[in-house]
Design an enzyme around this catalytic site. Structure first.
Site, short mmCIF file in Angstrom:
data_model
loop_
_atom_site.label_atom_id
_atom_site.label_comp_id
_atom_site.label_asym_id
_atom_site.label_seq_id
_atom_site.Cartn_x
_atom_site.Cartn_y
_atom_site.Cartn_z
N ARG A 193 32.43 26.65 38.94
CA ARG A 193 33.75 26.78 39.34
C ARG A 193 33.84 27.87 40.48
NH1 ARG A 193 37.09 31.06 40.40
NH2 ARG A 193 36.42 31.97 38.53
N ASP A 194 33.57 29.21 40.31
CA ASP A 194 33.29 30.30 41.27
C ASP A 194 32.41 29.81 42.57
OD1 ASP A 194 33.91 32.73 42.55
OD2 ASP A 194 34.16 33.70 40.70
N HIS A 209 33.57 28.03 45.71
CA HIS A 209 33.68 28.50 47.09
C HIS A 209 32.49 28.73 47.77
CE1 HIS A 209 37.57 30.15 45.73
NE2 HIS A 209 37.20 30.69 44.67
N SER A 235 38.03 40.81 41.25
CA SER A 235 38.00 39.65 42.04
C SER A 235 37.24 39.97 43.44
CB SER A 235 39.25 38.89 42.46
OG SER A 235 40.06 38.89 41.19
N HIS A 261 35.05 39.91 34.30
CA HIS A 261 34.44 38.96 35.37
C HIS A 261 34.14 39.91 36.62
CE1 HIS A 261 34.56 35.15 37.71
NE2 HIS A 261 34.80 36.01 38.66
N HIS A 295 32.34 40.66 40.50
CA HIS A 295 31.43 40.12 41.80
C HIS A 295 30.81 41.19 42.28
CE1 HIS A 295 33.27 36.22 42.50
NE2 HIS A 295 34.29 36.52 41.82
N TYR A 317 41.07 40.58 48.98
CA TYR A 317 41.06 39.27 48.41
C TYR A 317 40.02 38.37 49.25
CZ TYR A 317 41.48 35.55 45.15
OH TYR A 317 41.60 34.40 44.26
#
Lengths: 336, 336
Positions: A14-15, A18, A168, A195, A197, A286
């Site tokens: 899913r991630d 990108h 995020s 979650h 990054h 973002y």
């Protein structure tokens, strides 16, 4: 099921969408899903990077229909369950119903950290459909701790069984994660997730900090495949938690084998911390801004990093893309 | 000189030598050195990966004589100083004298964490030659904290102005770094340094933990270029410490530019956490074992990871390479 201290939720499919420019093939998804299932991962996510319904001109079209990918992933599982991501406003309730028919067993409903209220119906629907239902508060670094807790409580009141603090932009540092997750742990009855990054090279440390503060669901992705500088690296997490005697139920060699043997060969490029992704974490903006900041930097002949830093200072959020060109113009004017 | 809270010491042109298979060209060294100098880095290291005199059949021959590279690097500096690494037993005192003639201003004398006593003469020589003189305790995870402190005190007694805890295998976790650096800070008068590797994705968090515990010299490398999974990423460190209001004196954009514009283009492959480098950190074994474990795994048809894990369990150290084949044979016998 055997007792585990924490669940590693894998978001490669899913991630990672990108990083793959939404071009996952059914074969890639099947092989990754099979490997995750065999390695003992209990939940993994399969969706367009921007969630159900994300395939569009604005967010990028998927190469293969995500319902087909969800179905293929579910078909490979002996024990694991497929999660889907749903961003209200991008995905519709009908999309979730279709995903359930395709085999999804978990839904994570994601909103900006201050906008949990838009997710009420989606959380309710998740519960009605019998899904494991999760609230996902994105850009968690942008709200004060009290606001994050308030929004998490909303999610819990709607029926979310897990609420996530989601970094995020990869902008949080470990002490900031600990503060946030501890506050959530104190205020909520439901499970807490994190979650991360890796934009500031802190994804792993932040994940450990979250677990130490009480999180029991932590996201990772194989080879870090994900937006920006990528996610906490699933297979490394398995090793680190094993070193810490925290039981994840994940087989280290098997999860390494799917990372190195299945995912690494199809990655378009390695997941590094470089250029604008570092500045994303540094300034806390973002990832969806990057397409525009790059264009604006070229158009106005200014340093993209200056635009990103200014967007961070202004606490710009998704939807404010018009600002980017104004800022670039102002920087150019100030220079010249 | 302006006040700084900490010094980032860049090791791209020394630890990176491993990743480059000791094939740095003079042009690469000059451009990297110039970029580091202009970015405000005050100390950076130029040597064969295994230090002065490392160019050999056993450790790999350098493409260009390191004295020439040291001279080229020093020639590019307006303000920065060139450091050299010296492992007693590999490099000779004469090598250090030659390095000084070539322009070196700092020496870091490195020993296994339990063997500081072999470095007495080399530390003394560094001081006699007027160098900034550093003691470097490698594989710091392999000794109890009290042993590490004892050995660091030896280095200090010989005249070292900085003593480093060096996480050569990337095996430490942040709380373990904090414990070690705090103990050093309490016991020593001299400055404390930390050198991290990223095998468990903890290099950055470990570096921050070291600074919080009192370290004032921290090593990094551009794009992580270094042995195993690479080092703490210099340009990311500049961003993280800036976020924490810890003054490094390093210009973030300029150090990013040398990473992305100079180093990234000449890297043979990206610095990822993959396969055996993850198991190195997990089991805590030295990178120089990898050549042999790989060969032994093939020869005896066993999983290389099992050999590395067993070496870690036995606390094998450099020089015990013979053990590797014995272990592989035992694993093969147990299987069959």
């Amino acid at each position: 099921m055997e007792k585990r201290d924490i669940e590693i939720v894998d978001v490669t499919l899913r991630d990672g969408s990108h990083a793959m420019r939404h071009a996952f093939t059914e074969k890639q998804v099947r092989e990754t899903a099979r490997g995750l299932d065999q390695a003992g991962i209990r939940y993994f996510e399969v969706s367009h990077g921007d969630g159900l319904g994300g395939s569009s001109l604005q967010y990028g079209f998927s190469k293969v229909d995500e319902l087909k990918l969800i179905e293929a992933a579910a078909d490979e599982c002996q024990q694991a369950q497929v999660s889907v991501l749903l961003l209200p406003g991008i995905g519709l309730k009908e999309d979730l119903q279709e995903a359930v028919k395709a085999g999804a067993k978990m839904v994570r409903v994601a909103t900006h950290v201050t906008e949990a209220d838009v997710a009420h119906q989606h959380i309710s629907l998740g519960r009605e459909l019998g899904l494991k239902t999760v609230g996902f508060l994105m850009m968690a670094h942008m709200a004060p701790v009290e606001k994050l807790v308030e929004q998490a409580k909303l999610f819990e009141s709607y029926g979310a069984e897990i609420v996530y603090a989601t970094d995020s932009a990869g902008a949080l540092l470990p002490h900031e994660v600990k503060e946030r997750v501890s506050a959530l742990r104190d205020a909520l009855q439901c499970d807490i997730g994190f979650h991360g990054h890796n934009n500031l090279s802190m994804a792993m440390a932040n994940t450990v900090a979250a677990v130490e503060a009480g999180a029991t669901y932590v996201d990772g992705s194989l080879c870090c495949l994900g937006a920006g500088s990528g996610n906490t690296q699933t297979e490394v997490m398995a090793a680190v938690f094993d070193r810490m005697n925290i039981e994840t139920g994940v087989d280290l060699y098997k999860v390494m084998d799917v990372a190195n043997g299945v995912v690494a060969p199809f990655m378009p490029r390695p997941q590094e911390i470089t250029g604008s992704s570092l500045i994303m974490g540094y300034s806390g903006v973002y990832s969806s801004f990057l397409l525009h900041t790059n264009e604006a930097a070229r158009k106005f002949n200014v340093d993209e990093r200056d635009i990103l830093v200014e967007l961070g200072r202004m606490q710009a959020i998704g939807g404010q893309e018009d600002l980017i060109y104004d800022i670039a113009a102002q920087i150019a004017a100030a220079k010249g």
